[in-house]
Every structure is written in structure tokens, then in C-alpha cells.
Design an enzyme around this catalytic site. Sequence first.
Site, PDB file in Angstrom:
ATOM      1  N   HIS B 295       0.843  -1.200   0.000  1.00  0.00           N
ATOM      2  CA  HIS B 295       0.000   0.000   0.000  1.00  0.00           C
ATOM      3  C   HIS B 295       0.885   1.258   0.000  1.00  0.00           C
ATOM      4  O   HIS B 295       0.745   2.140  -0.854  1.00  0.00           O
ATOM      5  CB  HIS B 295      -0.903  -0.027   1.235  1.00  0.00           C
ATOM      6  CG  HIS B 295      -1.807   1.152   1.385  1.00  0.00           C
ATOM      7  ND1 HIS B 295      -3.151   1.100   1.083  1.00  0.00           N
ATOM      8  CD2 HIS B 295      -1.576   2.420   1.790  1.00  0.00           C
ATOM      9  CE1 HIS B 295      -3.700   2.287   1.301  1.00  0.00           C
ATOM     10  NE2 HIS B 295      -2.758   3.107   1.750  1.00  0.00           N
ATOM     11  N   GLU B 296       1.820   1.303   0.939  1.00  0.00           N
ATOM     12  CA  GLU B 296       2.678   2.483   1.027  1.00  0.00           C
ATOM     13  C   GLU B 296       3.615   2.575  -0.182  1.00  0.00           C
ATOM     14  O   GLU B 296       3.942   3.671  -0.633  1.00  0.00           O
ATOM     15  CB  GLU B 296       3.477   2.472   2.330  1.00  0.00           C
ATOM     16  CG  GLU B 296       2.623   2.449   3.604  1.00  0.00           C
ATOM     17  CD  GLU B 296       1.579   3.548   3.681  1.00  0.00           C
ATOM     18  OE1 GLU B 296       1.789   4.612   3.060  1.00  0.00           O
ATOM     19  OE2 GLU B 296       0.533   3.348   4.338  1.00  0.00           O
ATOM     20  N   HIS B 299       1.870   4.516  -2.850  1.00  0.00           N
ATOM     21  CA  HIS B 299       2.043   5.961  -2.657  1.00  0.00           C
ATOM     22  C   HIS B 299       3.457   6.394  -3.077  1.00  0.00           C
ATOM     23  O   HIS B 299       3.640   7.427  -3.730  1.00  0.00           O
ATOM     24  CB  HIS B 299       1.845   6.315  -1.173  1.00  0.00           C
ATOM     25  CG  HIS B 299       0.417   6.300  -0.697  1.00  0.00           C
ATOM     26  ND1 HIS B 299      -0.557   7.099  -1.262  1.00  0.00           N
ATOM     27  CD2 HIS B 299      -0.191   5.598   0.294  1.00  0.00           C
ATOM     28  CE1 HIS B 299      -1.717   6.884  -0.621  1.00  0.00           C
ATOM     29  NE2 HIS B 299      -1.518   5.975   0.315  1.00  0.00           N
ATOM     30  N   GLU B 325      -4.499   7.962  -3.118  1.00  0.00           N
ATOM     31  CA  GLU B 325      -5.016   6.730  -2.528  1.00  0.00           C
ATOM     32  C   GLU B 325      -5.317   5.703  -3.617  1.00  0.00           C
ATOM     33  O   GLU B 325      -5.209   4.493  -3.374  1.00  0.00           O
ATOM     34  CB  GLU B 325      -6.263   7.049  -1.695  1.00  0.00           C
ATOM     35  CG  GLU B 325      -6.694   5.956  -0.747  1.00  0.00           C
ATOM     36  CD  GLU B 325      -5.740   5.716   0.432  1.00  0.00           C
ATOM     37  OE1 GLU B 325      -4.818   6.523   0.648  1.00  0.00           O
ATOM     38  OE2 GLU B 325      -5.918   4.683   1.102  1.00  0.00           O
TER      39      GLU B 325
END
Lengths: 535, 535
Positions: B295-296, B299, B325
Site C-alpha cells: 500500500h505504502e 504511494h 489513494e
Amino acid sequence: MAGKRRSPTRPQRRRKSGGTRRRAAVRAARGPSADAILADLKRRLAEIYDLNSAGAVLGWDEATYMPAGGAPARGRQSALLRRLAHERFVDPALGRALDRLEPQAGKLAPADASLIRVVRRDHAKSVKVPAEYVARASAHGSASYNAWTAARPANDFAAMIPFLETTLELGREYAAFFAPYDHIADPMIDDADEGMTTATVQRLFTELRKELVPLARAICDQPPPEDAFLRRTFGEAEQLAFGLGVARQMGYDLARGRLDKTHHPFCTKFAAGDVRITTRVRENDIGDALFSTLHEAGHAMYEQGVDAALEGTPLGSGVSAGVHESQSRLWENVVARSRPFWEHWYPALQRTFAAQLGAVPLDAFHRAINKVERSLIRTDSDEVTYNLHIMLRFDLELALLEGRLRVKDLPEAWRAGMLAGVGVAPSNDRDGCLQDVHWYGGGIGGAFQSYTIGNILSAQFFAAATRAHPDIPGEIARGRFTTLHRWLTDNIYRHGRTAPPGEIVARATGSAMTTAPYLAYLRGKYGTLYRLPAL
Amino acid sequence: MAGKRRSPTRPQRRRKSGGTRRRAAVRAARGPSADAILADLKRRLAEIYDLNSAGAVLGWDEATYMPAGGAPARGRQSALLRRLAHERFVDPALGRALDRLEPQAGKLAPADASLIRVVRRDHAKSVKVPAEYVARASAHGSASYNAWTAARPANDFAAMIPFLETTLELGREYAAFFAPYDHIADPMIDDADEGMTTATVQRLFTELRKELVPLARAICDQPPPEDAFLRRTFGEAEQLAFGLGVARQMGYDLARGRLDKTHHPFCTKFAAGDVRITTRVRENDIGDALFSTLHEAGHAMYEQGVDAALEGTPLGSGVSAGVHESQSRLWENVVARSRPFWEHWYPALQRTFAAQLGAVPLDAFHRAINKVERSLIRTDSDEVTYNLHIMLRFDLELALLEGRLRVKDLPEAWRAGMLAGVGVAPSNDRDGCLQDVHWYGGGIGGAFQSYTIGNILSAQFFAAATRAHPDIPGEIARGRFTTLHRWLTDNIYRHGRTAPPGEIVARATGSAMTTAPYLAYLRGKYGTLYRLPAL
């Protein structure tokens, strides 16, 4: 915080009376009160402190975790914070506040009077150095450092000659801002070690050399102790945990600190509550991480021990480079290379590294970690020859600054000096005059003497502590450091910069800096270890 | 760097002719040229960027390595850097530079015209909010956050009521700076997701809810997949290494990034060359570290992919919270919870955790990591119910801001909303309205919608990429992400903020934001996984 004291003879008024209002009107006509000026000064200093601390966080990250791609931006960010702090510190308004406060220093609380004295000293130095010079010297320092990181492994001194010549010119230019002086190195030495001069350092070094050269010769005439077992393979995690465990027991507070890995170990402070150390680990050398951790922990305990009331002002840190170094040396060498220390810790080290050290007796281990030898590299050298390495560098930088030595002749002068002082000379410049970053990253002059001052003071402080508390060696042999740590805190750490270094030394030890305790320490320790005839 | 373009019809002069000198004299009489103003603006912006980046380093350290004792000083240091950046950004001189440049925007290079537009937007917002409000809101946010860290584990909502009431007042005060507005939450939503309003978000949410509620019900009517094997014991080091290995293969550049542990995973950027991610590890949950790392990394890949020429300006970052997001969700969910992804990676995961997963078939693992259930905690919830958690929060914060709901009635409204939306209600507030930091640390309104916008866009972007390159799922099944990463870079990442989010979406996907691809994705994926009848 060092609060203002009210005179006990003057009644406090809790409500704003007519009299108070009249006095306020008088004050307004005269400009702000000393209280208001002092409060404003402290606000300015706190902001400078916070900017410098933020810069220190950036520097720590750069040396520990930053990925390579972060370098260009990090250089910009750090330079910006430095510039903002510098601009605030040389702000003429800060000088005017000092002008207004100095005549009233006698009426201020002692800590505030110290503050005025120290800020004036730092401010007077800072305003003499033009911002243009600072930027130029800083840019040159970075370029030179980058060139050195390539030139040293390539053994390419020729590549560094033009950099070193500019560094030397910048050094002379810097000294000229502080003219007149007795010796061109004096301004740089005074920056690091307030109150010291080239002449006083030379006197100390002459005294030391007279004793250390024959001591080193007598030791090196003896058969060297076995130390191959120090270079077996020791797991990184276990090395780090052992060193940090000892540091914590010594008094390094991990709620206000931490240990990380880096290339060149250092200690850094972001606040009274955040003083960090770094180390490097060599898996084939049990001593490297351990002693560098305890060395940096010595610096860190000093900073952690400064009176919290001084935080945010220039008083809230160690008093000089030499006194700082005395604490790293005291804990690393005087304590952690001593026989009593290992009486307690060696069994634990043996348990941690049973296969590597289980069969090595304590005496053999203690002799090995105190092996004296004529070696090429300063940072790897022992307590006895270390200062000879320092003196060579100090002599050479004086010769360069005075113009007696040309940069291109440095390698040869290095070799001659090593032979004369340490008794061995390098076959290349990588292990010779290219080995230390100091001349290639920052400047020439003012750095090396602090190491030897630190060694001298480490023994002087330890002797004074032991005079006051004769059980300290016994406590160390039981793995306890409380009394020693408390004595150092009470006599050195907590004072920060509230008194000049000479005063701190004299108050703590009962005399000015003197080489006698250090020489007695070396003679006693190494006389026993090497079974020398009484020297 | 986005250079200025010269008109091709105007001959370039290489030497300073008499004509150039005359024009320079005319310019001097009129004040500085547009070029000079633009250069000055960029210098100011670069300094603000560096201050913010330095602050980000401090924040990263605070969340990863800082010892507890560092907290008070860190708060001060961070606040100082924020204030210095803010002061520079609201400097009226910056506004005047924009005034001078805006009429000439048509003549500027496109990137410079975008810069003027974006800086004006940010500047106009910033100057509407008084420094006094910023300081007050920030101090309240810290106090409220600290109270929440104690109140949540103690299940003590009553303790948070006064904080939440102040937060709500501050939110209303904030909105008032931007009056008139259609809805009181509009200014906060526009901060995070430019161009979105309460009304558009409500329309999207109504569309989604109509589909998600029956989908969740249909799934939860089926027997749940076995997933106990996900909660065996998995070594921390192996978990971290596996997740980082996948992230690197996806395209996260470790020469410009790194992974560290923290409590609440985040991504932070110090420069184009230094974009870091953090994760947390639960040894009894193989999914936690892995999916939060990916997830990170999503980003981070976005930030790493922004055109390096935009660095140091407000254009050099992701375009909105929702689009940002979308990238974390795309990599974490659309890619890393897909069947093709695990066809390649599952054998490697099984080799890493042979004892724990060696006997678990791929299909069982894939079903387990996509298990849908009515759960209490948003951050632990699955793709299908996640948005229902978001909608509840969004509805409740509108009700609070509009004054339809009193703070003290929040717990009851939460329970009712959970029952109606997710189908399960918490027995305590710790797992209810105290679970998310957002309302307790920062403000009420403007944050939650971005998560669902991100989910919607993740599927819309992935569908567009797959339309352009139908082999993407096949590549993923072979452990390759190059085509997908390149498409995202070309269509989203590299543009930074040069165009508004709506324009980025429309150009990349051929349409405005729409829920259709997301709903089709969920129906397809979960229809297959749960063998649902066609919905």
C-alpha cells in the site's frame, strides 16, 4: 529553566498597584526592561537551538539511513537550516540585546550572567566572519570532502593538493578575521578549546613527548601480547547488544538516546531528551564496535548530564572539545580497558561469544585489548602511541599555516614525522597524510589538539573522582558505575558551559590541566601490563 | 527543470547587443521582468519546499526511531519549521509576484503556467486562514491526539467529548474562512480533493451503497473461507524482506527509498530522490506487513514517478488525496490481492514460510486474503465492506458539522450506522467511534472521502491501463510489472500537479471519475471467489 531570582528584601506585589503602573510607564519611556530583553534574547536563542537541532536530525539521518538518492536535496536542506540559524545568530538586534544586558550582568542570576558571557563570546566570533566567507568555506569543504572520498582509496594525494592549498588559504583568511593573534592557529584552537593557545598546547605536547617516546620504546622492546583471538568472527547483533548493554549500565539513558550503525561513529544531540550515538561493526574485530560505542556513550552521557534548565541556550552543551573528548576517553579507555572493568564484564562477553572467547583467559584478553604497537593509523592506535600520532598532525598543521611547509611536501614530512615520533612510516599516502578527514573536510588547525587534551583530562578527572571516592575501582569491578557517573555529573556534566573549561577543570580536580595524572596512569597501567622496570 | 521556451519566430541573440541593453534599461524602468519575478518565485518556493522536507524528516524520525525523551523538543522543532514555511508562503511578496505573473501566464511555458495556477490556489487558501487560527488549531490537535491515545485503550469516549466539541468548532471556524459555500464540508473536501464537493461525494456514495450493501449481503450468506493459516507465526525479518522484495519488483526504487518499522504505516517524501515507506509487523498475521508495505509502496511509486523537473515546487507531488489513494489501493488490492499476482509470488512465499504455508494450496491462500466479513475495524476490513465503513464516517461528520448530531450522541449514532451499513455493531467505543485518529488528531471533515475516491479510481485506472495493454494481467502472473508501472507513470505519476485531478483522470481513462469499473471489478472478483449468481 534558570529562573530570575527576586531580591528577598523586596516585597513581592501580587496586584498591579499604582506604583507598578508608574514604574511601567517609566520603563516604557526608557525602552524595554532588562527582563524583557533577556526574555527576548532567550526566545531568539531557543529558535536558533531548534534550527540547529533540526539540522542535527538531518545530519544523523544522512549518516545512518538516508538512501543515496537523498543526498543532493539533503545538502540543500541542511545548508538552509544552517543559514537560517546563522542569520538569526548574527542579527544585530541580538548584539544590541547583549549591549543592554552586559552592564547589568552583576544583577542577574548567575546562570543568566553566564549566558550573557557565553553568547557574547560566540556572537563576537560569529560576526567577525562574513556570511560570504562561511558560504565559500562550506562549499569548498563539501567539494574537498567529496574529492577525498575518492582520492584516499586511490592513494592519490596529487588530486588533493589544489584542495588542500585552498583549505590552507581559507584557514589563513579565517585567522585574519581575528587578528591580532600571537600565533595564526590560535583563533582556531580557541574555537574548540576556549583559553588554550598554540603556545600552551606546544608546552603540553613537549612534556608528553619527553615521556611517551621512551615509554613506547620500552614497551615495544617487549614481546607483543597474543591478540589473534580478537579477530575471530563475532556476530553483529550480539556485538551491538553487548556494547549497548554496557553503555546503559554505565549510565547512558536509552529513554533519551539510541544506538544506530554508521560508517564513522559519532554522537549527536537533538535535545536534552534525545542524545544519540552511532557505531560501526566489524565482524572480524570484537573491539571496534564495543570501544567506539563506549567512546560515543561517554560523549552522550556528558550531554545527557547537562542541567536540563540550560536546554535551548548555548549553555546547554559540553564546555569544550577537549573536555568533551575527556569523557569519551575516560569511559572508553580509563574505565573500559581497565582490569577491574573486565573482571565483571568478561564472563558475560565469554558467555555471548563462547566459541570465540570461551578458552581465552581474562588476563590474556585484557593484555590483548591494551596491546601497544607502532602502527600507521591513528584511529586504530593504542593509548600510548595515540598522542604521538596527534602531535605529528599538530606540528604539521602549524608548519603549513606558518608557511614553513608546502602542501606538496606534506607526504614526505608525514613519513619523516612518523618515523621520528611513532617509529614506523607508511609506504603510501592512503595510510599516511590522506588517512584523516579533518584537513580534507573542514579546515586546517584547531581540531587535533582536543584529542590529546581529552586524554590528559580523562586521567586527571578519573584521579580526582577516585580521590573523592576511593571505592570507584572496586565498584567498577562489581559492574557498578553509579558513583563515578554521579561525580562526573556533579563536577562536569551538569554545568554545561556555565563556566569556562579551565574553571571547570580547576573546580573539579583542584588544579589547572596537568599531564602528571595522565603520565602516572600510563606508566602504572602499562608498566604492570608489560612488566616494565620502574620508569 | 521546466525551462522557459523562447518563441521560435524570434531570433536568439547570443551577445549583448545595443538593442538588448536598451531593452534592459526599459525593463529596469518598469521593474523586474517576468523572468526575474518567476525566478524569484521559484527560489521562494524551493526554500519553502526544503523547510517542509526538513520537517518531514523530523516527522519520519519521530514515527520510527526517536526515543521517548525526544518528544517535547521534537514538537517545538517541527512547529518552528512549519511556521517558517507558512510565513514564507503567505508572504504578501509572493502574492504580488503571482499578481504580476498571472496576466502573462499565456506566454509562459506550460509547466510555469501550471505553477502559477497551483501556487495561486494554495496561496489564496493559505492567506484566508490567520496564523493565530493555525497555531490554535495545531495546539488543540496535539492536545486532542494525546488525550485520544489514552482514551481509546480506556474506552473513554466521555473524556474526548470536550476535545471533539472544540475540534468541531474549529472545523466550523475553518469553513467560515471560505464562505460562501454550498455545504460546510466543501472547503475541507476541496483541500484534499480539488474539484470535489459534498454533493458530488454524496452522489458517488449513494451509487456505491446501492450496489455494495446487497453484494456484501450475498457474500456473507456464503460459508466463509478458511483463513486460520494466515495467523500462524511468521518471522519479522522474513516478512519485511518479502514485502520489500515485491515492492522493489513492482518498481519502488530503493536507491531513492527505504522501508522502516512504525506503529501506523505511512509514506513520506523528503525529495524526488528520497521517498520512504514504513510498515508494522504482526508476527501472527502474514497479511498485515505485506499489504501495508505494498500500500505504502503504491504511494511511494507515485511520488518517485513525478517528473524530476518539478521538484522543489508545489507541482512536484501527487495531485490529490483521492488520486494518491488510488495508487496505494491499485497496488495493494487490484494487483496484490489478485489471482495472477499470486500465481507468481505464492511459490516464493511458500518457500519463505514452508512450515506455515507449504501445505496450503494457492486457491485457499487467495480466498483467505480476500475474505469478506462484517467487521468492526475499518483498517482491518476487506475491499467490499471497506467503503461502507467510510460512508458511515462521512455521513456522521456531515451530521456533526451541520449540527444535526450532537457530539455526545455520536457513539449511539455510530452503532446504529454500523448496523444499518455493515450489519454489525460494536459493543464498546474503542472499536466504535474512537477507533480512527482522524477526528481526534486533526479535524472533522475532508479526510474520509479520499479513501473511497481512491478505491473507485484504482479500478478505473487499472481498467484503462489494461485496455491499453491487455497483457498486463499476464505480465503480473509472470511477476512483471513494467508495463503497468510505465502506463501509470506516463498517465498519472509524472504529471504531478500540473493539471487538476479531474483532468488527470479524464486524460488517463477517457472519462470523468465513475463507479462503473470499480463495481464491475468487485462483482467480477468476488462473484468468482464466492461463486455468486450473476449480480
